[in-house]
Write a protein that holds these residues in place. Structure first.
Motif, PDB file in Angstrom:
ATOM      1  N   ILE A 121      -4.232   2.346   9.637  1.00 33.87           N
ATOM      2  CA  ILE A 121      -4.536   2.518   8.202  1.00 33.87           C
ATOM      3  C   ILE A 121      -3.885   1.414   7.366  1.00 33.87           C
ATOM      4  O   ILE A 121      -4.469   0.946   6.389  1.00 33.87           O
ATOM      5  N   ASP A 122      -2.687   0.959   7.766  1.00 39.21           N
ATOM      6  CA  ASP A 122      -1.997  -0.069   6.972  1.00 39.21           C
ATOM      7  C   ASP A 122      -2.791  -1.373   6.953  1.00 39.21           C
ATOM      8  O   ASP A 122      -3.037  -1.964   5.898  1.00 39.21           O
ATOM      9  N   LYS A 152       0.838  -1.210   0.000  1.00 32.76           N
ATOM     10  CA  LYS A 152       0.000   0.000   0.000  1.00 32.76           C
ATOM     11  C   LYS A 152       0.869   1.255   0.000  1.00 32.76           C
ATOM     12  O   LYS A 152       2.054   1.200   0.346  1.00 32.76           O
ATOM     13  N   VAL A 179      -2.624  11.053  10.943  1.00 28.06           N
ATOM     14  CA  VAL A 179      -3.627   9.993  11.131  1.00 28.06           C
ATOM     15  C   VAL A 179      -3.432   9.280  12.473  1.00 28.06           C
ATOM     16  O   VAL A 179      -4.380   8.739  13.046  1.00 28.06           O
ATOM     17  N   VAL A 180      -2.201   9.320  13.002  1.00 28.84           N
ATOM     18  CA  VAL A 180      -1.939   8.709  14.320  1.00 28.84           C
ATOM     19  C   VAL A 180      -2.629   9.543  15.414  1.00 28.84           C
ATOM     20  O   VAL A 180      -2.880   9.067  16.512  1.00 28.84           O
ATOM     21  N   GLU A 202      -0.435  10.871   6.299  1.00 31.63           N
ATOM     22  CA  GLU A 202       0.388  10.092   7.229  1.00 31.63           C
ATOM     23  C   GLU A 202       0.802  10.944   8.435  1.00 31.63           C
ATOM     24  O   GLU A 202       0.867  12.164   8.354  1.00 31.63           O
ATOM     25  N   HIS A 203       1.086  10.295   9.510  1.00 29.47           N
ATOM     26  CA  HIS A 203       1.455  10.873  10.806  1.00 29.47           C
ATOM     27  C   HIS A 203       0.270  11.584  11.479  1.00 29.47           C
ATOM     28  O   HIS A 203      -0.071  11.228  12.616  1.00 29.47           O
ATOM     29  N   THR A 248       9.360   2.956  10.507  1.00 26.12           N
ATOM     30  CA  THR A 248       8.268   3.834  10.913  1.00 26.12           C
ATOM     31  C   THR A 248       8.289   4.078  12.419  1.00 26.12           C
ATOM     32  O   THR A 248       7.938   5.165  12.886  1.00 26.12           O
ATOM     33  N   PRO A 287       0.207   2.481  16.190  1.00 23.84           N
ATOM     34  CA  PRO A 287      -0.218   2.578  14.789  1.00 23.84           C
ATOM     35  C   PRO A 287      -1.615   3.196  14.691  1.00 23.84           C
ATOM     36  O   PRO A 287      -2.425   3.049  15.610  1.00 23.84           O
ATOM     37  N   SER A 288      -1.872   3.866  13.567  1.00 20.94           N
ATOM     38  CA  SER A 288      -3.215   4.402  13.374  1.00 20.94           C
ATOM     39  C   SER A 288      -4.186   3.294  12.982  1.00 20.94           C
ATOM     40  O   SER A 288      -5.374   3.382  13.252  1.00 20.94           O
ATOM     41  N   GLY A 305       7.752   2.218   3.651  1.00 22.39           N
ATOM     42  CA  GLY A 305       6.454   2.884   3.577  1.00 22.39           C
ATOM     43  C   GLY A 305       5.474   2.198   2.654  1.00 22.39           C
ATOM     44  O   GLY A 305       4.482   2.785   2.245  1.00 22.39           O
ATOM     45  N   GLY A 320       4.307   7.764   3.769  1.00 22.52           N
ATOM     46  CA  GLY A 320       4.568   6.849   4.887  1.00 22.52           C
ATOM     47  C   GLY A 320       5.360   7.532   5.980  1.00 22.52           C
ATOM     48  O   GLY A 320       5.199   8.727   6.229  1.00 22.52           O
ATOM     49  N   GLY A 321       6.231   6.773   6.608  1.00 26.11           N
ATOM     50  CA  GLY A 321       6.939   7.258   7.794  1.00 26.11           C
ATOM     51  C   GLY A 321       7.862   8.435   7.536  1.00 26.11           C
ATOM     52  O   GLY A 321       8.066   9.286   8.385  1.00 26.11           O
ATOM     53  N   HIS A 340       5.198  -0.994  15.555  1.00 30.93           N
ATOM     54  CA  HIS A 340       5.448   0.310  16.197  1.00 30.93           C
ATOM     55  C   HIS A 340       4.268   0.600  17.108  1.00 30.93           C
ATOM     56  O   HIS A 340       3.118   0.425  16.729  1.00 30.93           O
ATOM     57  N   ILE A 368       0.393   5.486   1.242  1.00 31.69           N
ATOM     58  CA  ILE A 368      -0.471   6.523   1.797  1.00 31.69           C
ATOM     59  C   ILE A 368      -0.402   7.705   0.842  1.00 31.69           C
ATOM     60  O   ILE A 368       0.686   8.207   0.543  1.00 31.69           O
TER      61      ILE A 368
HETATM   62  O1  PMV Z   1       5.633   3.881   6.889  1.00 29.09           O
HETATM   63  P1  PMV Z   1       4.293   3.315   6.617  1.00 29.09           P
HETATM   64  O2  PMV Z   1       3.813   3.409   5.241  1.00 29.09           O
HETATM   65  O3  PMV Z   1       4.036   1.994   7.257  1.00 29.09           O
HETATM   66  O4  PMV Z   1       3.224   4.311   7.199  1.00 29.09           O
HETATM   67  C1  PMV Z   1       3.209   4.795   8.440  1.00 29.09           C
HETATM   68  C2  PMV Z   1       2.092   5.769   8.493  1.00 29.09           C
HETATM   69  C3  PMV Z   1       2.101   6.557   9.752  1.00 29.09           C
HETATM   70  O5  PMV Z   1       1.011   7.453   9.666  1.00 29.09           O
HETATM   71  C4  PMV Z   1       3.389   7.340   9.893  1.00 29.09           C
HETATM   72  C5  PMV Z   1       1.939   5.668  10.976  1.00 29.09           C
HETATM   73  C6  PMV Z   1       0.578   5.043  11.106  1.00 29.09           C
HETATM   74  O6  PMV Z   1       0.454   4.101  11.882  1.00 29.09           O
HETATM   75  O7  PMV Z   1      -0.380   5.496  10.482  1.00 29.09           O
END
Ligand code: PMV
Length: 317
Positions: A151-152, A11, A20-21, A17-18, A196, A148-149, A105, A280-281, A145, A13
């Protein structure tokens, strides 16, 4: 018993991102070109009840009973057995492979988890609902981590573009978004792995120190996400590009960019891309670039010259 397998896409984003946490919305889409796969076969030469886990990509070959509780692969398998109330599983081999780059990411952790949950529950004849799969993999994401929000695990479970927002620990908004006009995104890898957990931890520490400032940025990102959803649903590709640039600027303000990311973003902007941002991160991983179909091939070459170690073109629809 024949082998049973499940294959799950990566996936990216697109927006949010961020933030969303911290309870703001975000938009993410599956990337079909990279996938994680789990195959379950009977462990015909193994003692009854023994589960062998093979993950050659990360050099793991071990019995479930030998792996520690915090190992995400072992935790996933145990959570499926617990959910299905299976105390004596049949002898099994679980083989995991993935073409999704790690710490880039692209959701490799969530995709592996979802593939194991789907293949194992199907093998045991007890198919789980999307909601159960997503909830189980959310718990495993917490091992990757801490905060996490979700979303993944959501986008890899539903395998559709999603608008996602976590309202509370137990309440999320998940809306499948439709794209009346497909558009082309180039996913350009900086070649720099960036876990992340580190960037999420850094943002959290900074937010604790200057919460008003960070909350303000998260609100601005939320506004970009809302406008991006409107632009997607009305097929306004130019507007979408502008919003990607705006989101990238806000991520820079969160100190999530890096020289390699900036090189790729600036090269694509100079070459006339519609928009570009980190995804992503941050601090490494991938940059995403919105391109017209005509630009895609030339832009891929420009991104490689600017340092991208690989470019994946994908159609978002
Ligand atoms: O690094 P990725 O794609 O796994 O995305 C992390 C997205 C963040 O918003 C940074 C963390 C999260 O859990 O949503």
């Amino acid at each position: 018993m024949p082998a049973i397998s499940a294959s799950v896409p990566g996936k990216i984003i697109l927006f949010g991102e961020h933030a969303v946490v911290y309870g703001r919305p975000a938009i993410a889409v599956p990337v079909e070109q990279v996938r994680a796969k789990a195959i379950i076969t009977p462990g015909i030469h193994q003692p009854s009840g023994s589960v062998l886990i093979q993950a050659p990509n990360i050099k793991i070959e071990a019995l479930l009973s030998e792996l520690p509780a915090e190992n995400p692969l072992a935790a996933t398998v145990r959570s499926v057995f617990d959910t299905l109330k299976i105390s004596h599983p049949p002898a099994l081999v679980i083989r995991i492979s993935s073409t999704i780059p790690i710490a880039a990411g692209l959701g490799s952790g969530a995709a592996v988890t979802v593939a194991i949950i789907r293949a194992l529950s199907d093998y045991l004849g007890r198919r789980l609902s999307n909601e159960q799969v997503s909830n189980l993999s959310y718990e495993i994401e917490k091992l990757h981590h801490g905060t996490p929000s979700g979303i993944d695990n959501t986008v890899t479970t539903f395998q559709k573009p999603v608008y996602f927002q976590r309202i509370s620990d137990h309440q999320v908004i998940i809306e499948i978004i439709s794209f009346p006009k497909p558009f082309t995104i180039l996913i350009a890898d900086t070649g720099v792995p960036s876990p992340t957990s580190i960037t999420v931890g850094d943002v959290r520490r900074a937010w604790i120190e200057r919460s008003d400032y960070y909350e303000g940025i998260f609100d601005n990102i939320a506004e970009v996400v809302q406008n991006a959803r409107k632009a997607i649903e009305s097929g306004s590709i130019e507007k979408l590009g502008e919003l990607m640039n705006a989101n990238h600027q806000l991520l820079r303000e969160l100190d999530l960019s890096s020289q390699q990311i900036e090189n790729l973003v600036q090269a694509s902007q100079h070459a006339g891309a519609l928009g570009a941002k980190l995804s992503g991160g941050g601090r490494g991983g991938n940059v995403i670039v919105l391109a017209s179909e005509l630009q895609a091939t030339e832009l891929s070459e420009i991104l490689k010259s600017a340092g991208a170690t690989r470019v994946i073109p994908t159609q978002v629809r």
